[in-house]
Design a protein around this motif. Structure first.
Motif, PDB file in Angstrom:
ATOM      1  N   VAL A 184      -0.241   2.451  -5.867  1.00 52.55           N
ATOM      2  CA  VAL A 184      -0.839   1.375  -5.226  1.00 52.55           C
ATOM      3  C   VAL A 184      -1.991   1.803  -4.258  1.00 52.55           C
ATOM      4  O   VAL A 184      -1.658   2.797  -3.146  1.00 52.55           O
ATOM      5  N   GLY A 185      -3.041   1.482  -4.507  1.00 54.32           N
ATOM      6  CA  GLY A 185      -4.130   1.878  -3.206  1.00 54.32           C
ATOM      7  C   GLY A 185      -5.060   0.787  -2.574  1.00 54.32           C
ATOM      8  O   GLY A 185      -4.809  -0.291  -2.405  1.00 54.32           O
ATOM      9  N   TYR A 186      -6.077   1.482  -2.282  1.00 51.83           N
ATOM     10  CA  TYR A 186      -7.053   0.436  -1.368  1.00 51.83           C
ATOM     11  C   TYR A 186      -7.427  -0.605  -2.052  1.00 51.83           C
ATOM     12  O   TYR A 186      -7.813  -1.813  -1.524  1.00 51.83           O
ATOM     13  N   HIS A 226      -9.603   5.599  -7.680  1.00 57.46           N
ATOM     14  CA  HIS A 226      -9.072   6.701  -6.915  1.00 57.46           C
ATOM     15  C   HIS A 226      -9.774   6.535  -5.515  1.00 57.46           C
ATOM     16  O   HIS A 226     -10.569   7.328  -5.287  1.00 57.46           O
ATOM     17  N   TRP A 227      -9.471   5.232  -4.677  1.00 55.54           N
ATOM     18  CA  TRP A 227     -10.018   5.112  -3.498  1.00 55.54           C
ATOM     19  C   TRP A 227      -8.974   4.154  -2.671  1.00 55.54           C
ATOM     20  O   TRP A 227      -8.184   3.478  -3.534  1.00 55.54           O
ATOM     21  N   TYR A 253       1.092  -1.231  -0.109  1.00 54.46           N
ATOM     22  CA  TYR A 253       0.062   0.247  -0.029  1.00 54.46           C
ATOM     23  C   TYR A 253       0.901   1.251   0.112  1.00 54.46           C
ATOM     24  O   TYR A 253       0.301   2.471  -0.267  1.00 54.46           O
ATOM     25  N   LEU A 254       2.294   1.210   0.421  1.00 52.31           N
ATOM     26  CA  LEU A 254       2.916   2.272   0.508  1.00 52.31           C
ATOM     27  C   LEU A 254       3.568   2.434  -0.855  1.00 52.31           C
ATOM     28  O   LEU A 254       4.469   3.540  -1.127  1.00 52.31           O
ATOM     29  N   LEU A 258      -4.741 -10.488  -8.933  1.00 53.22           N
ATOM     30  CA  LEU A 258      -3.864  -9.258  -8.242  1.00 53.22           C
ATOM     31  C   LEU A 258      -3.227  -8.515  -9.397  1.00 53.22           C
ATOM     32  O   LEU A 258      -2.958  -7.063  -9.155  1.00 53.22           O
ATOM     33  N   ASN A 259      -2.767  -8.903 -10.290  1.00 51.08           N
ATOM     34  CA  ASN A 259      -2.089  -8.448 -11.431  1.00 51.08           C
ATOM     35  C   ASN A 259      -3.138  -7.676 -12.261  1.00 51.08           C
ATOM     36  O   ASN A 259      -2.731  -6.528 -12.669  1.00 51.08           O
ATOM     37  N   ILE A 260      -4.300  -8.025 -12.581  1.00 53.34           N
ATOM     38  CA  ILE A 260      -5.359  -7.437 -13.187  1.00 53.34           C
ATOM     39  C   ILE A 260      -5.795  -6.123 -12.015  1.00 53.34           C
ATOM     40  O   ILE A 260      -6.037  -4.806 -12.763  1.00 53.34           O
ATOM     41  N   VAL A 261      -5.943  -6.220 -10.749  1.00 49.98           N
ATOM     42  CA  VAL A 261      -6.019  -5.109  -9.875  1.00 49.98           C
ATOM     43  C   VAL A 261      -4.905  -4.128 -10.119  1.00 49.98           C
ATOM     44  O   VAL A 261      -5.141  -3.015  -9.911  1.00 49.98           O
ATOM     45  N   LEU A 262      -3.388  -4.413 -10.076  1.00 50.81           N
ATOM     46  CA  LEU A 262      -2.439  -3.509 -10.306  1.00 50.81           C
ATOM     47  C   LEU A 262      -2.582  -2.708 -11.406  1.00 50.81           C
ATOM     48  O   LEU A 262      -2.397  -1.460 -11.508  1.00 50.81           O
ATOM     49  N   ILE A 263      -3.293  -3.288 -12.557  1.00 48.88           N
ATOM     50  CA  ILE A 263      -3.501  -2.685 -14.008  1.00 48.88           C
ATOM     51  C   ILE A 263      -4.390  -1.637 -13.857  1.00 48.88           C
ATOM     52  O   ILE A 263      -4.380  -0.498 -14.370  1.00 48.88           O
ATOM     53  N   LEU A 264      -5.540  -2.172 -12.902  1.00 49.28           N
ATOM     54  CA  LEU A 264      -6.794  -1.223 -12.930  1.00 49.28           C
ATOM     55  C   LEU A 264      -6.455   0.100 -11.761  1.00 49.28           C
ATOM     56  O   LEU A 264      -6.980   1.142 -11.887  1.00 49.28           O
TER      57      LEU A 264
END
Length: 316
Positions: free
Chosen positions: A258-260, A315-316, A253-254, A304-310
């Motif tokens: 990379v977000g919530y 913005h949350w 998260y840091l 999780l790779n798809i999430v990183l791409i998204l």
């Protein structure tokens, strides 16, 4: 089922195909499809997903098209170099395993020397593309991953030690870092967090496969952990690595951009994987449990790779 294979005994009876090509290299009758198989195209595409995820999150979705193209094609060539050389070196082991005996090299459909030079050609081409069209750091990381996969893992530890799945995990963790450095040109905090995350993912993923194929690996004399130490020890090792990914999820998260979305998704999937790993000690059918573990590890990685791409668009 418990099986024991002494590493020293295994090492003594596994021949060195680099020194002893033998008749396995004498039948150049393969088709173009056989040449595609030695590149292990599925593994290459899976790694391309992590490369793109690393590049996309590093650039916050702003990477230029030419950088994306050269990074993907250069990294793909380096990875295919590794798979070709792996097929060349492992052809003596592959002929003794039911899962791999029909591959192009152990079955004699391809000339081993041709596959060797194909691997060398991919390595040279990929390194040149990354050096001059991306950046030298990314090319250097590619060579580190290639050396780890071909020399440390394939030529040495796979034949002699139960730690092969651990140290071999370095090569599997390098592609996502190459994606990051392709844009950042720096081994910064984000690069190291991505590396640790992917490094910890590798052992439980491959150990699940090793449990499923323990009999096959045992017949080939490959001293993987389930073969040498048994299933219970292997399950304990898997739990440790899955548990190790949870604090990395918090630290991710840091990482810039990379977000919530990643944090929540990785924790949900990570705790789910950890619970399923614990369930393994109560499973009546260990092979079925390992099969589900293997599938879950792929779902975990893909999601999780798809999430990183998204992430650049959330913005949350």
């Amino acid at each position: 089922m418990e099986q024991t294979v002494e590493s020293s005994t295994t090492a003594s009876r596994v021949s060195n195909p680099v020194m002893e090509p033998g008749p396995l290299s004498e039948s150049p009758t393969g088709t173009w499809r056989d040449f595609v198989t030695v590149t292990k195209i599925g593994i290459t595409f899976a790694n391309m997903m992590t490369v793109f995820a690393g590049l996309w999150i590093a650039s916050n979705g702003l990477a230029a098209g030419d950088l994306i193209f050269y990074t993907l094609i250069g990294t793909a060539f380096v990875i295919m170099a590794g798979t070709c050389l792996n097929n060349y070196i492992d052809r003596d082991l592959d002929k003794n395993m039911e899962r791999t005996a029909k591959r192009a090299l152990p079955s004699g459909r391809l000339n081993a020397t041709h596959v060797l030079w194909l691997g060398v050609g991919f390595a040279v081409a990929g390194t040149l593309i990354l050096t001059f069209l991306v950046n030298p750091l990314t090319a250097f990381l590619g060579l580190i991953g290639l050396f780890d996969y071909v020399v440390i893992y394939t030529m040495w530890l796979k034949r002699t030690s139960t730690t092969s799945t651990v140290w071999g995990g370095i090569s599997g963790a390098v592609p996502i870092v190459m994606g990051w450095t392709a844009f950042s040109n720096s081994l910064d905090f984000g690069a190291w967090m991505l590396f640790l995350w992917m490094f910890l993912w590798q052992p439980p993923h491959f150990l699940a496969l090793a449990i499923r194929r323990a009999d096959d690996y045992g017949k080939a004399g490959i001293p993987l952990l389930p073969v040498v130490k048994g299933f219970d020890v292997t399950k304990r090792h898997m739990i440790r690595y899955v548990a190790g990914m949870l604090p990395i999820s918090f630290l991710m998260y840091l990482v810039p951009n990379v977000g919530y979305l990643y944090l929540i998704t990785s924790l949900v999937l990570g705790f789910g994987w950890l619970i399923w790993s614990v369930v393994g000690f109560m499973a009546k059918d260990t092979i079925k449990w390992a099969r589900i573990s293997f599938i879950f590890s792929l779902i975990y990685l893909t999601v999780l790779n798809i999430v990183l791409i998204l992430e650049p668009y959330v913005h949350w």
